[in-house]
Write a protein that holds these residues in place. Structure first.
Motif, PDB file in Angstrom:
ATOM      1  N   ILE A  25       0.861  -1.187   0.000  1.00 36.36           N
ATOM      2  CA  ILE A  25       0.000   0.000   0.000  1.00 36.36           C
ATOM      3  C   ILE A  25       0.900   1.241   0.000  1.00 36.36           C
ATOM      4  N   LEU A  26       0.936   1.930  -1.130  1.00 36.67           N
ATOM      5  CA  LEU A  26       1.778   3.117  -1.266  1.00 36.67           C
ATOM      6  C   LEU A  26       1.080   4.322  -0.645  1.00 36.67           C
ATOM      7  N   GLU A  27       1.886   5.233  -0.090  1.00 35.45           N
ATOM      8  CA  GLU A  27       1.347   6.420   0.611  1.00 35.45           C
ATOM      9  C   GLU A  27       0.283   5.991   1.627  1.00 35.45           C
ATOM     10  N   ALA A  28       0.631   5.012   2.433  1.00 31.71           N
ATOM     11  CA  ALA A  28      -0.321   4.421   3.395  1.00 31.71           C
ATOM     12  C   ALA A  28      -0.859   5.457   4.375  1.00 31.71           C
ATOM     13  N   GLN A  29      -0.140   6.580   4.534  1.00 29.52           N
ATOM     14  CA  GLN A  29      -0.611   7.620   5.463  1.00 29.52           C
ATOM     15  C   GLN A  29      -1.910   8.253   4.986  1.00 29.52           C
ATOM     16  N   ARG A  30      -2.272   8.062   3.720  1.00 25.93           N
ATOM     17  CA  ARG A  30      -3.499   8.674   3.190  1.00 25.93           C
ATOM     18  C   ARG A  30      -4.741   7.808   3.417  1.00 25.93           C
ATOM     19  N   PHE A  31      -4.549   6.658   4.059  1.00 25.42           N
ATOM     20  CA  PHE A  31      -5.677   5.748   4.285  1.00 25.42           C
ATOM     21  C   PHE A  31      -6.069   5.713   5.756  1.00 25.42           C
ATOM     22  N   GLY A  32      -7.352   5.508   6.018  1.00 25.77           N
ATOM     23  CA  GLY A  32      -7.818   5.304   7.398  1.00 25.77           C
ATOM     24  C   GLY A  32      -7.525   3.882   7.839  1.00 25.77           C
TER      25      GLY A  32
ATOM     26  N   ILE B 156      -8.556  -2.760  15.902  1.00 22.37           N
ATOM     27  CA  ILE B 156      -8.300  -1.726  14.899  1.00 22.37           C
ATOM     28  C   ILE B 156      -9.491  -0.776  14.805  1.00 22.37           C
ATOM     29  N   ALA B 157     -10.702  -1.339  14.814  1.00 23.63           N
ATOM     30  CA  ALA B 157     -11.907  -0.504  14.723  1.00 23.63           C
ATOM     31  C   ALA B 157     -12.053   0.402  15.941  1.00 23.63           C
ATOM     32  N   GLU B 158     -11.734  -0.130  17.137  1.00 27.65           N
ATOM     33  CA  GLU B 158     -11.782   0.679  18.371  1.00 27.65           C
ATOM     34  C   GLU B 158     -10.805   1.846  18.254  1.00 27.65           C
ATOM     35  N   ALA B 159      -9.588   1.526  17.773  1.00 27.09           N
ATOM     36  CA  ALA B 159      -8.563   2.569  17.638  1.00 27.09           C
ATOM     37  C   ALA B 159      -9.003   3.610  16.614  1.00 27.09           C
ATOM     38  N   ASP B 160      -9.594   3.145  15.508  1.00 24.00           N
ATOM     39  CA  ASP B 160     -10.052   4.050  14.457  1.00 24.00           C
ATOM     40  C   ASP B 160     -11.130   4.986  14.991  1.00 24.00           C
ATOM     41  N   LEU B 161     -12.025   4.419  15.782  1.00 31.80           N
ATOM     42  CA  LEU B 161     -13.112   5.207  16.373  1.00 31.80           C
ATOM     43  C   LEU B 161     -12.544   6.291  17.282  1.00 31.80           C
ATOM     44  N   LYS B 162     -11.514   5.930  18.078  1.00 35.35           N
ATOM     45  CA  LYS B 162     -10.911   6.899  19.007  1.00 35.35           C
ATOM     46  C   LYS B 162     -10.139   7.976  18.247  1.00 35.35           C
TER      47      LYS B 162
ATOM     48  N   LEU C 279       5.918  11.958   9.285  1.00 36.89           N
ATOM     49  CA  LEU C 279       4.571  11.497   9.621  1.00 36.89           C
ATOM     50  C   LEU C 279       4.045  12.234  10.841  1.00 36.89           C
ATOM     51  N   ALA C 280       2.796  12.655  10.778  1.00 38.01           N
ATOM     52  CA  ALA C 280       2.152  13.263  11.952  1.00 38.01           C
ATOM     53  C   ALA C 280       2.020  12.194  13.028  1.00 38.01           C
ATOM     54  N   ALA C 281       1.945  12.620  14.300  1.00 37.12           N
ATOM     55  CA  ALA C 281       1.893  11.666  15.421  1.00 37.12           C
ATOM     56  C   ALA C 281       0.719  10.704  15.279  1.00 37.12           C
ATOM     57  N   GLU C 282      -0.437  11.230  14.857  1.00 38.66           N
ATOM     58  CA  GLU C 282      -1.632  10.386  14.721  1.00 38.66           C
ATOM     59  C   GLU C 282      -1.452   9.348  13.611  1.00 38.66           C
ATOM     60  N   THR C 283      -0.816   9.779  12.508  1.00 45.75           N
ATOM     61  CA  THR C 283      -0.573   8.860  11.383  1.00 45.75           C
ATOM     62  C   THR C 283       0.368   7.747  11.814  1.00 45.75           C
ATOM     63  N   LYS C 284       1.421   8.117  12.536  1.00 48.94           N
ATOM     64  CA  LYS C 284       2.395   7.116  13.019  1.00 48.94           C
ATOM     65  C   LYS C 284       1.682   6.097  13.911  1.00 48.94           C
ATOM     66  N   LYS C 285       0.748   6.602  14.733  1.00 50.44           N
ATOM     67  CA  LYS C 285      -0.015   5.724  15.622  1.00 50.44           C
ATOM     68  C   LYS C 285      -0.822   4.705  14.806  1.00 50.44           C
ATOM     69  N   ARG C 286      -1.451   5.190  13.702  1.00 50.31           N
ATOM     70  CA  ARG C 286      -2.245   4.309  12.826  1.00 50.31           C
ATOM     71  C   ARG C 286      -1.379   3.207  12.233  1.00 50.31           C
ATOM     72  N   ILE C 287      -0.212   3.608  11.727  1.00 48.81           N
ATOM     73  CA  ILE C 287       0.693   2.633  11.090  1.00 48.81           C
ATOM     74  C   ILE C 287       1.162   1.605  12.125  1.00 48.81           C
TER      75      ILE C 287
END
Length: 700
Positions: free
Chosen positions: A565-572, A620-626, A600-608
């Motif tokens: 997945i390229l530019e993965a930071q652009r995905f939820g 993952i869904a719980e984290a996404d919701l938060k 990477l922004a702190a939130e993006t790094k957290k997602r990755i």
């Protein structure tokens, strides 16, 4: 019943016609009640005045008291100047800085006059300074009683016309003083308020706008959040209760030849423990005499389609038909192939109904369906068109529910004399608190176990300067007989740019992998072209599929073992998890590579990091919701949804959602007919809420 709170906002002191128009168009504030329910988004402690000697550079907003002793000007450009006021409290000195508005500063802030200054201290060239601070004459400020200062969101248009947070604060202050004591009526039962240690509704409204302490803020928020969540849950449970009384479900009492033959002769592997548990829950629903409304959650590849087929076979054994509705033609066709593959040569007739089934063939399917000759109909939303008539529809399966609105689901009920049993499936894991609110009318089943032999997908984060090792890894996998996906981001607003990126990327990848064949798929292609390219990959004719997120749902290639997945930071998070679900469908180890830049922004790094740590869709869904809140999640913004929460937050207030659900259930159990006099206060308020929101009855 009209009250003082229903008065037009224009008649509040300080508003008038122009501000009324602004409040109405920008914030939907039309009445006193609307303004009362327009809550602050943050508070700043104004209870303490700091000495300049106490200041530190890492402090939040603070206030100091003193006098400007002199002004200085510094040229910033030919036409711009910076004004600096030297300010002292008698023991220390700070600089007050303005980058524009010099005339206003000189006119309003006189040397030697005492002011209370409010702002965030920073350090510049060794001195503390406040940039564009809030200034009030000390004579007008009673700092001891100021408490927590509320901050209100306003729009750019409002700010341009002087309607900033401070102006909103003044209006709410005027409003709260104008409302007589006792005018804000209670909406909850006294026993509930007492048992849950809540403050009164009136006290909550006054304290939410003018708290004296952090404790005031918290108690007011808990009361108002609970009230919102409680009435959402009460509405859902009342809806469920009414439907259970109104609609009797078909009783499917027997398991017959279709189910037994399939189970003993066609079942490709033994069911997992989770699949068996879910089948027991479904079986209990279908013979209970109540209409089944069940949500089946399970990650990609967990075996939901097999459970759906077993459910449909029970309907067939009891003399009924079944249908399965998918959001896209590709997914509908995949369901058709999967179901026919499972059934083999069994005497169960399965037909497809999508936009591509036209003319004579379509008429044949519709005629045979109406005569009861078709056992299972697989289709898209074409299934709910008026022309589609079943002889006896007993089970409706809806795949990827978040792509369909509540009204569409309800339309299936009209296809049968008795409403059919409904099984809703989703591969998008939904956190419990969200499921209770979005799908509150559904019982929930979870397949939390993958079929035996499946290995968890290994997820790796790589930076975009590490592509040499990445491409070597892909080469190695393909040489071992596997296939790979390479996904480019596609965001609608910049579709043309993204399409160019995909085209350029495709050409580059052809040069990087000259020894392999590549397919390309994106949303702008015609369906036939897209299907042809997909088919090449499915059959193994091409080894690499270069695509946008159109492959998120509906592609099943067990031989594919690499997802890049390229530019993965652009995905939820949920989207990354869905894409990852395209691999790991065979017995071999699979890999998901998330490629990003270094910054990477702190939130993006957290997602990755979350993606690399776990394959658990629910975590993952719980984290996404938060991280993103409910409004951004797939599934929450569908037709018929009344997500009009003004203060509660499903992501952060999970515990309150559960308490509200329990309290609402207690009321419904005690008063199923909704006619006990002591509960009138609740039903009246619910009725009032329903009248203000379209389709409240269909929250689900």
């Amino acid at each position: 019943m009209n009250t003082i709170l229903d008065q037009d906002i224009m008649y509040l002191t300080g508003v008038g016609p122009q501000k009324k128009e602004l409040l109405s168009s920008q914030l939907n504030i039309r009445t006193w009640r609307d303004l009362l329910e327009y809550y602050p988004y943050k508070y700043v402690d104004r209870t303490k005045v700091y000495a300049i000697s106490e200041l530190r550079g890492d402090m939040p907003f603070v206030q100091i008291r003193g006098k400007i002793v002199s002004f200085e000007e510094f040229a910033m450009s030919q036409r711009k100047k910076r004004v600096v006021g030297h300010f002292t409290d008698g023991r220390g000195m700070v600089d007050l800085v303005w980058f524009h508005g010099a005339q206003y500063v000189y006119k309003n802030y006189k040397i030697g006059e005492e002011f209370v200054v409010f702002g965030k201290p920073t350090v510049f060239q060794g001195r503390y300074q406040f940039a564009h601070p809030e200034m009030e004459r000390a004579a007008d400020v009673k700092t001891e009683g100021m408490g927590m200062q509320p901050y209100y969101s306003t729009t750019e248009k409002m700010k341009d016309r002087g309607m900033h947070s401070r102006a909103m604060e003044k209006l709410t202050k005027t409003l709260v003083t104008k409302i007589p004591l006792g005018a804000i009526q209670e909406t909850l039962l006294p026993s509930m308020v007492s048992r849950l240690h809540l403050i009164s509704r009136e006290e909550a409204f006054r304290k939410i706008h003018y708290p004296q302490s952090l404790d005031d803020v918290q108690r007011a928020q808990v009361r108002l959040k609970f009230e919102e969540l409680f009435f959402v849950q009460l509405n859902i449970l009342r809806y469920v209760s009414e439907n259970r009384q109104k609609y009797r479900g078909c009783i499917f009492g027997k398991i017959g030849p279709a189910f037994n033959t399939f189970f003993s002769e066609q079942l490709p592997f033994e069911l997992t423990g989770a699949q068996k548990r879910v089948m027991h829950e479904i079986r209990d629903d279908m013979r209970s005499g109540h209409q089944m409304n069940r949500l089946l959650q399970g990650d990609v590849g967990s075996g939901k389609t097999l459970v759906a087929l077993l459910t449909m076979l029970i309907a067939i054994d009891n003399g009924f038909q079944a249908c399965i509705m998918a959001p896209t033609e590709i997914l509908a066709e995949q369901h058709l192939d999967t179901i026919k593959g499972f059934l083999g040569d069994m005497a169960v007739r399965v037909e497809l109904l999508t936009g591509v089934v036209k003319g004579k063939r379509r008429r044949e399917v519709l005629d045979d369906l109406a005569q009861g000759k078709v056992d299972i109909l697989v289709g898209t939303h074409a299934v709910i068109e008026d022309a589609v008539q079943f002889k006896r529809l007993g089970v409706a399966v809806i795949d990827e529910q978040h792509r369909f609105g509540v009204a569409q689901r309800a339309k299936l009920w009209t296809k049968s004399e008795n409403p059919p049993h409904v099984l809703v499936m989703t591969a998008t894991p939904i956190p419990r608190t969200l499921a209770m609110t979005i799908y509150g009318d559904l019982d929930v089943s979870v397949i939390d176990e993958l079929p035996p032999g499946r290995k968890p997908v290994m997820t790796i984060h790589k930076y975009d300067n590490q592509t040499t090792t990445l491409y070597n890894g892909i080469r190695q996998q393909i040489r071992e007989g596997r296939q790979a996906y390479i996904v480019f981001p596609l965001i609608e607003e910049s579709e043309k740019i993204d399409l160019k990126n995909l085209e350029d990327g495709f050409r580059s990848l052809q040069e990087i992998f000259p020894e392999f064949r590549l397919s390309k798929v994106h949303g702008r292609m015609k369906p036939k072209e897209k299907d042809a390219e997909m088919q090449k990959f499915v059959s193994g004719e091409t080894q690499i599929l270069v695509a946008t997120t159109v492959i998120e749902v509906g592609v099943n290639v067990p031989n594919a073992s690499v997802m890049v997945i390229l530019e993965a930071q652009r995905f939820g998070l949920s989207q990354l998890h869905q894409l990852r679900g395209r691999v790991g469908r065979g017995a071999k180890q699979s890999y998901c590579i998330l490629v990003t830049g270094y910054q990477l922004a702190a939130e993006t790094k957290k997602r990755i990091d979350i993606m690399c740590e776990t394959n658990d869709g629910f975590r993952i869904a719980e984290a996404d919701l938060k991280l993103r809140g409910p409004g951004d999640l797939e599934g929450t913004a569908q037709s018929g949804m009344a997500f009009d929460l003004k203060i509660a937050n499903i992501a952060r207030d999970g515990q309150l959602v559960q308490i509200a659900r329990n309290e609402a259930q207690r009321i419904i159990d005690d008063d199923p007919q909704c006619n006990k006099p002591e509960n009138t206060i609740l039903w009246d308020h619910l009725k009032e809420l329903r009248s203000t929101i379209d389709n409240w009855a269909a929250i689900s």
